[in-house]
Design a protein around this motif. Structure first.
Motif, PDB file in Angstrom:
ATOM      1  N   GLU A  18      71.051  25.973  71.121  1.00 17.98           N
ATOM      2  CA  GLU A  18      70.828  27.412  71.041  1.00 17.98           C
ATOM      3  C   GLU A  18      70.199  27.745  69.682  1.00 17.98           C
ATOM      4  OE1 GLU A  18      71.351  29.802  73.392  1.00 17.98           O
ATOM      5  OE2 GLU A  18      71.699  28.066  74.704  1.00 17.98           O
ATOM      6  N   PRO A  19      69.349  28.758  69.617  1.00 18.89           N
ATOM      7  CA  PRO A  19      68.821  29.154  68.314  1.00 18.89           C
ATOM      8  C   PRO A  19      69.905  29.791  67.449  1.00 18.89           C
ATOM      9  CG  PRO A  19      68.101  30.676  70.020  1.00 18.89           C
ATOM     10  CD  PRO A  19      68.803  29.553  70.723  1.00 18.89           C
ATOM     11  N   GLY A  20      69.881  29.471  66.172  1.00 17.98           N
ATOM     12  CA  GLY A  20      70.869  30.002  65.248  1.00 17.98           C
ATOM     13  C   GLY A  20      70.292  31.076  64.353  1.00 17.98           C
ATOM     14  N   GLU A  21      69.815  30.669  63.186  1.00 17.89           N
ATOM     15  CA  GLU A  21      69.383  31.630  62.164  1.00 17.89           C
ATOM     16  C   GLU A  21      68.134  31.105  61.478  1.00 17.89           C
ATOM     17  OE1 GLU A  21      71.664  34.119  58.635  1.00 17.89           O
ATOM     18  OE2 GLU A  21      72.106  31.991  58.852  1.00 17.89           O
ATOM     19  N   LEU A  22      67.252  32.009  61.132  1.00 17.37           N
ATOM     20  CA  LEU A  22      66.128  31.711  60.258  1.00 17.37           C
ATOM     21  C   LEU A  22      66.465  32.227  58.865  1.00 17.37           C
ATOM     22  CD1 LEU A  22      63.220  31.040  59.335  1.00 17.37           C
ATOM     23  CD2 LEU A  22      62.503  33.231  60.323  1.00 17.37           C
ATOM     24  N   VAL A  23      66.469  31.322  57.904  1.00 22.69           N
ATOM     25  CA  VAL A  23      66.654  31.700  56.499  1.00 22.69           C
ATOM     26  C   VAL A  23      65.286  31.580  55.842  1.00 22.69           C
ATOM     27  CG1 VAL A  23      67.891  31.253  54.355  1.00 22.69           C
ATOM     28  CG2 VAL A  23      68.983  30.736  56.560  1.00 22.69           C
ATOM     29  N   TRP A  24      64.776  32.705  55.375  1.00 25.53           N
ATOM     30  CA  TRP A  24      63.430  32.727  54.776  1.00 25.53           C
ATOM     31  C   TRP A  24      63.553  32.782  53.258  1.00 25.53           C
ATOM     32  CZ3 TRP A  24      60.632  35.963  51.591  1.00 25.53           C
ATOM     33  CH2 TRP A  24      59.249  35.735  51.540  1.00 25.53           C
ATOM     34  N   ASN A  25      62.981  31.780  52.584  1.00 26.36           N
ATOM     35  CA  ASN A  25      62.974  31.737  51.119  1.00 26.36           C
ATOM     36  C   ASN A  25      61.548  31.930  50.617  1.00 26.36           C
ATOM     37  OD1 ASN A  25      65.693  31.238  50.901  1.00 26.36           O
ATOM     38  ND2 ASN A  25      65.491  29.034  50.665  1.00 26.36           N
ATOM     39  N   GLY A  26      61.342  32.915  49.778  1.00 30.63           N
ATOM     40  CA  GLY A  26      60.026  33.161  49.205  1.00 30.63           C
ATOM     41  C   GLY A  26      59.994  32.832  47.734  1.00 30.63           C
ATOM     42  N   GLY A  27      58.950  32.169  47.272  1.00 28.87           N
ATOM     43  CA  GLY A  27      58.746  31.893  45.859  1.00 28.87           C
ATOM     44  C   GLY A  27      58.074  33.087  45.201  1.00 28.87           C
ATOM     45  N   ASP A  28      56.746  33.047  45.117  1.00 24.58           N
ATOM     46  CA  ASP A  28      55.967  34.179  44.601  1.00 24.58           C
ATOM     47  C   ASP A  28      55.727  35.137  45.763  1.00 24.58           C
ATOM     48  OD1 ASP A  28      53.714  35.865  43.923  1.00 24.58           O
ATOM     49  OD2 ASP A  28      53.267  34.510  42.274  1.00 24.58           O
ATOM     50  N   VAL A  29      56.467  36.238  45.781  1.00 23.98           N
ATOM     51  CA  VAL A  29      56.369  37.228  46.857  1.00 23.98           C
ATOM     52  C   VAL A  29      55.661  38.452  46.285  1.00 23.98           C
ATOM     53  CG1 VAL A  29      57.645  38.559  48.569  1.00 23.98           C
ATOM     54  CG2 VAL A  29      58.518  36.328  47.811  1.00 23.98           C
ATOM     55  N   HIS A  30      54.558  38.842  46.899  1.00 23.22           N
ATOM     56  CA  HIS A  30      53.700  39.819  46.241  1.00 23.22           C
ATOM     57  C   HIS A  30      53.072  40.818  47.203  1.00 23.22           C
ATOM     58  CE1 HIS A  30      51.423  36.084  47.095  1.00 23.22           C
ATOM     59  NE2 HIS A  30      50.537  36.932  47.607  1.00 23.22           N
ATOM     60  N   LEU A  31      52.655  41.927  46.625  1.00 19.08           N
ATOM     61  CA  LEU A  31      51.858  42.942  47.309  1.00 19.08           C
ATOM     62  C   LEU A  31      50.548  43.091  46.547  1.00 19.08           C
ATOM     63  CD1 LEU A  31      54.708  45.546  47.812  1.00 19.08           C
ATOM     64  CD2 LEU A  31      53.506  44.377  49.676  1.00 19.08           C
ATOM     65  N   TYR A  32      49.445  43.098  47.269  1.00 23.15           N
ATOM     66  CA  TYR A  32      48.145  43.266  46.614  1.00 23.15           C
ATOM     67  C   TYR A  32      47.938  44.718  46.206  1.00 23.15           C
ATOM     68  CZ  TYR A  32      46.720  38.512  47.617  1.00 23.15           C
ATOM     69  OH  TYR A  32      46.635  37.142  47.634  1.00 23.15           O
ATOM     70  N   LEU A  33      47.312  44.898  45.063  1.00 23.87           N
ATOM     71  CA  LEU A  33      47.116  46.241  44.526  1.00 23.87           C
ATOM     72  C   LEU A  33      46.208  47.088  45.413  1.00 23.87           C
ATOM     73  CD1 LEU A  33      46.775  45.484  40.698  1.00 23.87           C
ATOM     74  CD2 LEU A  33      48.812  46.155  41.993  1.00 23.87           C
ATOM     75  N   ASN A  34      45.368  46.452  46.230  1.00 24.61           N
ATOM     76  CA  ASN A  34      44.507  47.229  47.121  1.00 24.61           C
ATOM     77  C   ASN A  34      45.161  47.518  48.473  1.00 24.61           C
ATOM     78  OD1 ASN A  34      44.363  44.633  48.157  1.00 24.61           O
ATOM     79  ND2 ASN A  34      42.147  44.652  48.472  1.00 24.61           N
ATOM     80  N   HIS A  35      46.477  47.273  48.560  1.00 21.69           N
ATOM     81  CA  HIS A  35      47.229  47.563  49.775  1.00 21.69           C
ATOM     82  C   HIS A  35      48.109  48.803  49.617  1.00 21.69           C
ATOM     83  CE1 HIS A  35      46.994  43.228  51.619  1.00 21.69           C
ATOM     84  NE2 HIS A  35      45.834  43.834  51.540  1.00 21.69           N
ATOM     85  N   ALA A  36      47.742  49.696  48.700  1.00 21.23           N
ATOM     86  CA  ALA A  36      48.581  50.869  48.424  1.00 21.23           C
ATOM     87  C   ALA A  36      48.811  51.708  49.673  1.00 21.23           C
ATOM     88  CB  ALA A  36      47.943  51.722  47.326  1.00 21.23           C
ATOM     89  N   ASP A  37      47.766  51.947  50.469  1.00 24.83           N
ATOM     90  CA  ASP A  37      47.909  52.789  51.665  1.00 24.83           C
ATOM     91  C   ASP A  37      48.877  52.141  52.653  1.00 24.83           C
ATOM     92  OD1 ASP A  37      46.133  54.558  50.574  1.00 24.83           O
ATOM     93  OD2 ASP A  37      44.421  53.928  51.792  1.00 24.83           O
ATOM     94  N   LEU A  38      48.746  50.826  52.834  1.00 25.59           N
ATOM     95  CA  LEU A  38      49.644  50.108  53.744  1.00 25.59           C
ATOM     96  C   LEU A  38      51.087  50.234  53.274  1.00 25.59           C
ATOM     97  CD1 LEU A  38      49.244  46.524  55.168  1.00 25.59           C
ATOM     98  CD2 LEU A  38      51.282  47.121  53.900  1.00 25.59           C
ATOM     99  N   VAL A  39      51.318  49.972  51.995  1.00 21.31           N
ATOM    100  CA  VAL A  39      52.683  49.968  51.471  1.00 21.31           C
ATOM    101  C   VAL A  39      53.315  51.350  51.589  1.00 21.31           C
ATOM    102  CG1 VAL A  39      54.101  49.643  49.417  1.00 21.31           C
ATOM    103  CG2 VAL A  39      52.221  48.060  49.897  1.00 21.31           C
ATOM    104  N   GLU A  40      52.602  52.368  51.137  1.00 19.56           N
ATOM    105  CA  GLU A  40      53.158  53.723  51.143  1.00 19.56           C
ATOM    106  C   GLU A  40      53.460  54.186  52.561  1.00 19.56           C
ATOM    107  OE1 GLU A  40      54.112  55.224  48.561  1.00 19.56           O
ATOM    108  OE2 GLU A  40      53.092  54.188  46.926  1.00 19.56           O
ATOM    109  N   GLU A  41      52.568  53.857  53.483  1.00 16.88           N
ATOM    110  CA  GLU A  41      52.783  54.248  54.873  1.00 16.88           C
ATOM    111  C   GLU A  41      53.984  53.516  55.466  1.00 16.88           C
ATOM    112  OE1 GLU A  41      52.407  55.945  58.629  1.00 16.88           O
ATOM    113  OE2 GLU A  41      51.367  56.518  56.778  1.00 16.88           O
ATOM    114  N   GLN A  42      54.088  52.239  55.201  1.00 17.23           N
ATOM    115  CA  GLN A  42      55.129  51.456  55.864  1.00 17.23           C
ATOM    116  C   GLN A  42      56.522  51.759  55.325  1.00 17.23           C
ATOM    117  OE1 GLN A  42      54.091  47.374  56.367  1.00 17.23           O
ATOM    118  NE2 GLN A  42      55.723  47.011  57.839  1.00 17.23           N
ATOM    119  N   ILE A  43      56.655  51.911  54.003  1.00 15.33           N
ATOM    120  CA  ILE A  43      57.997  52.155  53.457  1.00 15.33           C
ATOM    121  C   ILE A  43      58.486  53.565  53.791  1.00 15.33           C
ATOM    122  CG2 ILE A  43      57.782  50.455  51.612  1.00 15.33           C
ATOM    123  CD1 ILE A  43      57.193  52.664  49.651  1.00 15.33           C
ATOM    124  N   ALA A  44      57.604  54.405  54.290  1.00 17.64           N
ATOM    125  CA  ALA A  44      58.023  55.745  54.728  1.00 17.64           C
ATOM    126  C   ALA A  44      58.567  55.731  56.161  1.00 17.64           C
ATOM    127  CB  ALA A  44      56.845  56.712  54.635  1.00 17.64           C
TER     128      ALA A  44
END
Length: 313
Positions: A244-270
């Motif tokens: 049976e499937p259990g759990e996905l544990v996601w580990n991120g090293g350098d986790v980033h948002l591009y500066l030209n993604h402002a519209d995406l970020v602002e829209e999504q976090i709202a």
């Protein structure tokens, strides 16, 4: 970030991380020249029981594109031709950028892809990405002594996925259920070194869980595909191993948002996440390498509208 708060929608940890990085992340110059806001060292956890699948609901994720890419990885193919035949464009930007720079021709993406499909020689020269992901997963180079201090590369390499499944079936308690795409000797030959680089699997209580370590994560665009693909792979391997499937544990090293993604970020976090999509696997093929796109069905997925943003090449 260290995982999901009990009772919280699985996507909230992602939105909280996005909000935190956008407000407080380190501004850094990156390979693309665009610039990012970033943090280092993140964990998120996703329960896969009862057919759950971590599709983002605050924007539409084209999950079939991610599934087609995963099936392509498992073939070991490294040419975009088979992807673009299926109208999957996510790998085109890298060879297209290379072609434009080396040829001087400012061809558009559609015309480039059409030439890849129609012209065998053009596809062979310009469509190959080097030994990326799937090549390492199922055909890691193997060398044998050829005498006088020389080594010969074997025609057939190491199939890490095949060995992984055999290990899970026959020695489930092992701590060596690992595969990776990070072949140091071949990184400079790859269009893009692997971002989701190392997977480790864990069997307990009849369930299969996995950790994905992702060295670099474009949180605005890439993560949605990465987390779905990893969960899909766990589901496929679990089925092949009668677990049976259990759990996905996601580990991120350098986790980033591009500066030209402002519209995406602002829209999504709202937006507020909602719903509990399910992934059904409609048949059990004889092998992990025999799945087809029609074997997967997503149910109860009612996302909010797609948010577009440019890919940083």
């Amino acid at each position: 970030m260290d995982g999901l708060i009990p009772g919280q929608h699985y996507e909230q940890q992602y939105l909280d991380l996005m909000r935190q990085i956008w407000a407080q992340g380190d501004e850094r110059v990156d390979r693309t020249g665009i610039g990012t806001r970033a943090t280092f060292g993140v964990t998120m956890r996703f329960d896969l029981a009862d057919d759950a699948i971590p599709l983002l609901t605050t924007k539409r994720v084209f999950w079939k594109t991610a599934a087609r890419e995963m099936l392509w990885f498992l073939t070991g193919n490294t040419n975009i031709r088979e992807l673009v035949k299926q109208k999957v464009h996510i790998w085109t930007d890298w060879p297209l950028d290379k072609y434009r720079k080396e040829s001087g021709e400012q061809i558009d993406r559609d015309a480039f892809e059409q030439r890849i499909i129609e012209d065998d020689m053009f596809a062979a020269k310009w469509g190959d990405l080097g030994p990326v992901y799937g090549k390492q997963w199922v055909d890691w180079p193997r060398y044998t002594p050829a005498g006088e201090g020389l080594f010969r590369r074997e025609e057939k390499g190491i199939n890490q996925i095949e060995l992984l499944i055999d290990g899970i079936k026959n020695n489930p308690g092992s701590r060596r259920h690992i595969f990776t795409g990070w072949n140091v000797a071949e990184l400079d030959q790859m269009a893009l070194p692997p971002c989701h680089k190392t997977y480790q699997f864990y069997v307990a209580g009849g369930k299969l869980s996995a950790i994905l370590y992702q060295r670099s994560c474009d949180l605005g665009l890439g993560f949605a595909f990465n987390v779905f693909s990893a969960a899909l792979l766990i589901r496929m391997i679990a089925q092949q191993c009668d677990l049976e499937p259990g759990e996905l544990v996601w580990n991120g090293g350098d986790v980033h948002l591009y500066l030209n993604h402002a519209d995406l970020v602002e829209e999504q976090i709202a937006r507020e996440p909602s719903g509990a999509p399910k992934l059904k696997i409609l048949r059990k093929p004889d092998s992990i390498f025999d799945y087809e796109i029609g074997d997967f069905e997503v149910q109860d997925y009612a996302p909010q509208s797609h948010i577009s943003a440019p890919v940083a090449v």
